[in-house]
Motif scaffolding. Sequence first.
Motif, PDB file in Angstrom:
ATOM      1  N   SER A 162       1.601  -6.609  -6.015  1.00  0.00           N
ATOM      2  CA  SER A 162       2.329  -6.630  -7.279  1.00  0.00           C
ATOM      3  C   SER A 162       3.700  -6.014  -7.028  1.00  0.00           C
ATOM      4  CB  SER A 162       1.583  -5.839  -8.360  1.00  0.00           C
ATOM      5  OG  SER A 162       1.444  -4.480  -7.972  1.00  0.00           O
ATOM      6  N   TYR A 212      -2.729  -4.259 -12.289  1.00  0.00           N
ATOM      7  CA  TYR A 212      -1.463  -3.610 -11.938  1.00  0.00           C
ATOM      8  C   TYR A 212      -1.632  -2.488 -10.931  1.00  0.00           C
ATOM      9  CZ  TYR A 212       0.035  -6.337 -15.847  1.00  0.00           C
ATOM     10  OH  TYR A 212       0.282  -7.398 -16.681  1.00  0.00           O
ATOM     11  N   GLY A 213      -2.830  -2.326 -10.396  1.00  0.00           N
ATOM     12  CA  GLY A 213      -3.050  -1.288  -9.405  1.00  0.00           C
ATOM     13  C   GLY A 213      -3.088   0.109  -9.961  1.00  0.00           C
ATOM     14  N   HIS A 214      -3.268   0.273 -11.287  1.00  0.00           N
ATOM     15  CA  HIS A 214      -3.357   1.598 -11.887  1.00  0.00           C
ATOM     16  C   HIS A 214      -4.763   2.171 -11.702  1.00  0.00           C
ATOM     17  CE1 HIS A 214      -0.026   0.290 -14.952  1.00  0.00           C
ATOM     18  NE2 HIS A 214       0.442   0.485 -13.739  1.00  0.00           N
ATOM     19  N   GLY A 271       3.607  -2.810  -4.950  1.00  0.00           N
ATOM     20  CA  GLY A 271       2.388  -2.079  -5.258  1.00  0.00           C
ATOM     21  C   GLY A 271       1.184  -2.934  -4.912  1.00  0.00           C
ATOM     22  N   PRO A 272      -0.016  -2.363  -4.923  1.00  0.00           N
ATOM     23  CA  PRO A 272      -1.218  -3.130  -4.585  1.00  0.00           C
ATOM     24  C   PRO A 272      -1.507  -4.186  -5.628  1.00  0.00           C
ATOM     25  CG  PRO A 272      -1.806  -0.954  -5.411  1.00  0.00           C
ATOM     26  CD  PRO A 272      -0.320  -0.955  -5.263  1.00  0.00           C
ATOM     27  N   THR A 324      -2.185   4.454  -9.223  1.00  0.00           N
ATOM     28  CA  THR A 324      -1.748   4.330  -7.837  1.00  0.00           C
ATOM     29  C   THR A 324      -2.154   5.572  -7.054  1.00  0.00           C
ATOM     30  OG1 THR A 324       0.405   5.350  -8.293  1.00  0.00           O
ATOM     31  CG2 THR A 324       0.230   2.958  -8.561  1.00  0.00           C
ATOM     32  N   GLN A 325      -2.350   5.386  -5.766  1.00  0.00           N
ATOM     33  CA  GLN A 325      -2.710   6.521  -4.919  1.00  0.00           C
ATOM     34  C   GLN A 325      -1.585   7.560  -4.895  1.00  0.00           C
ATOM     35  OE1 GLN A 325      -5.697   7.168  -3.536  1.00  0.00           O
ATOM     36  NE2 GLN A 325      -6.329   5.346  -4.679  1.00  0.00           N
ATOM     37  N   GLY A 347       0.803  -1.211   0.000  1.00  0.00           N
ATOM     38  CA  GLY A 347       0.000   0.000   0.000  1.00  0.00           C
ATOM     39  C   GLY A 347       0.838   1.264   0.000  1.00  0.00           C
ATOM     40  N   SER A 398       0.579   4.987 -13.288  1.00  0.00           N
ATOM     41  CA  SER A 398       1.436   4.009 -12.614  1.00  0.00           C
ATOM     42  C   SER A 398       2.241   4.702 -11.512  1.00  0.00           C
ATOM     43  CB  SER A 398       2.391   3.357 -13.613  1.00  0.00           C
ATOM     44  OG  SER A 398       3.430   4.261 -13.959  1.00  0.00           O
ATOM     45  N   ALA A 399       2.937   3.884 -10.721  1.00  0.00           N
ATOM     46  CA  ALA A 399       3.725   4.441  -9.617  1.00  0.00           C
ATOM     47  C   ALA A 399       4.972   5.176 -10.095  1.00  0.00           C
ATOM     48  CB  ALA A 399       4.131   3.322  -8.654  1.00  0.00           C
ATOM     49  N   GLY A 437       3.823   1.447  -1.438  1.00  0.00           N
ATOM     50  CA  GLY A 437       4.744   1.452  -2.571  1.00  0.00           C
ATOM     51  C   GLY A 437       6.192   1.334  -2.144  1.00  0.00           C
TER      52      GLY A 437
END
Length: 813
Positions: free
Chosen positions: A177, A769-771, A166-167, A773-774, A98, A744-745, A100
């Motif tokens: 991920s 892929y968690g896109h 990543g989430p 990201t926060q 969470g 993305s991160a 990163g």
Amino acid sequence: MTSDLRLAPTALVVWVAAWCLTGTVEPGADDGGDTGRGAVLAVALLAAAVALGCLVAVRRSRRPAIGHLLLAGVCLVALCVSVHTQVAARAPLPELAGDGAVATLRGTVVSEPRPATFGAGTRWEVAVTQVWARGTGSAARGHVEVTAPGPPPRYGATVVVDVRLGPPGIGAGTVASAAATAVRTTTPPGAVLRATTILREELLEVTDGLSPQARGLVPGAAVGDTTRLPDDLDEAMRATGLTHVTAVSGSHFTIVVAALTVACVLLRVPRAARVVLLVLGAAGFVVLVRPEPSVLRAAWTCAVALLALALGRPAAGPPALAVASTVLLLVDPWMSRSFGFALSCAATAGIILLTGPVVRRLAPWCGRALAFAVAVPLAAQAACGPVLVLLDPALPATAVPANLLAAPALVPATVLGLVATLLAPWAPATAGVVAWFAGMATAWIAAVARFFAGLPGASLPWPGGVGGALLLAAATTAVLWVLLRRPPGRGWRRPPHELLAEAVRHVARGSRRLDRRPGRRVRGVLCVGLLVTGALLVGLVVPRLVPGGPGEAPDDWQVVACDVGQGDTLVVRSGARAGVVIDVGPPGDAAARCLGRLGVERIDLLVLSHFHTDHVGGLDAVLAGRSVRAAVVSPLDEPAAPAQRARRALADAGVPVVVGSPEQQGVAGTVAWRVLAPEASSASGAAGANDASVVLTLRTAGGIDVVTLGDLEQPGQERLVRLLEASGLPEEPVEVLKMAHHGSASQSAELARLLAPRVTLVPVGENDYGHPTQAALAMYTSVGSRLVRTDECGTSALAVREGGLVLTCARGG
């Protein structure tokens, strides 16, 4: 014969409980809120299990209600213990993911590599045993999906991986991920896994000289290896519902067990020895194809059936599936969140429960053999449809006929492919001949997939998300109820045109008698009212639920981010029926449909920022029926296959193409444009296709400044910052920015501060892929930008009214 569904309530309750518990119970919670909610949920589900058990017991009169209560209670207690134990073991992976965090993972590779969806490299899963982060190390348990450059490690190897966490993605069934920067193998796989890996590699070797479809489909049908499947064939198989050919599941186990059974019968093997051989064969097949969720479900179902065979009892499908899914969910509750596992169970349940009734309805018309051939894909498609809509909001209209025609080739393709696999290390020449014959079978499958995928209307739009899934489930249930509620009789044996004519006569007679029968008059009025209401709902409500439905952009739109799912398509107005188009989305016609609704018939400038499929996959549909005056493309032709297809499509359409480079500029209709990047030094294979993205600044006739970043990663964004600062750009904050790489991160905070956009468009769809990201969203929020996500807003249009920007969302907001 009535299906034995006595174990179904327990299996469903366990699945729902596993889904809820794995979503609410998180490690490291200081308060007891989540655990308390989980306990309350477990009690509620236990009560539901009792109610369902009593209902089944009353209807079946075979098992007392207390039996269902005890069984469901024991399973739920076991599930809660499993979740609690595994959540504690997973810590601290979810928290690090969470945030990163940068970490080092140690674990075992538990999946075969697959091509990375974005960027170069591969992705694979590692079962983590230890994690080092923030100066400390600790034990941890959980599966992490790793995306890494370079050659992947062997299946079963122990590795140490340096990553940024990543989430996890939706429906991924993993705890996190990770993007890897370094991968080191510390222990090679064991002897059995090395042997199966050699078999898989040798199969690839002996099929290397076959046709492109055979190079991809023969290993896919035999061992589930799809690494060499051509992109266009992969897309065609997805569009026609033929992905089960290469996704090893129940049908493959059925073929393998049936082939072994025939061999045992021919060799007169005793029943006890036969069961042992079947168990060994099934276990070996699991190791060969790798224990993915769908494979495990099929393996457990097969194990229950073999146990029944050993005990001399008939193997009933529903109880075997219920036992298999329950056991797997108790062992790994997070499997309840795997789309692959859900699709596998849904397809199996559909085939078991619906095939027989459908065959009995169709057999009087077409004979039992053809009825069975039609019923199996129809049942599987009906059961899987609601789950598939969650992944792709479309209906594969040609799936049933495609599966019907492809089915005869699946058995020879699988059996011959497996024979070639076993022969490949010892007799490669013979294996090559066998593989060639398997390729003849897969050629038919490929031809069927391509033919039906190319038909108009092969994929029909449908509302996405949970609402779309529930709508399709309701529609499917209603259709099945109408078709199956009446037992097969004389009416089913009559030709369809006679049944239709009789229905029309009944309606006509009923309307003439309405005035003489008051009761029927009331029912008739109610029926008409319901029909009219349903028509209004379909005509007015459903189109608004469909992503990219009509009326989503105002007439005075200037900039539109099309909702094409997980991909990019941005349109800038350059004339009355013209536009500048940056990227054309993933395969399919989503981008073309968006342009059609906007009224874009001429593309004054087409920009393909880079050649990843989610940016160029929809090119053929966009080019169809439209004129394109010029195109600017990335200087790096990677990945090679989609790059070649895109360049060939542009050449066939007669479009002038130039390679993007800094300082290129011009006017397309009413839009002024200028290329900002990439530099020649960054357009190399080492930098990757993402950092070779063409970056543009555009100015519309309405005075809106737009910057598009393609899929630039953080290094490419930092180079862009230096370029902009050297040239004194931008002179003031830009108005609209298309965020890089779906949020993305890998983002540059310095670039966000330099551009400081008023509006940031984030083209994104459901992904693993968690896109976005926060961290990426917060980065642009911190500079005062308003974030507009296509997965929430739908197709998003910007216009200029009274000197200000106005946003219109297709989904409201």
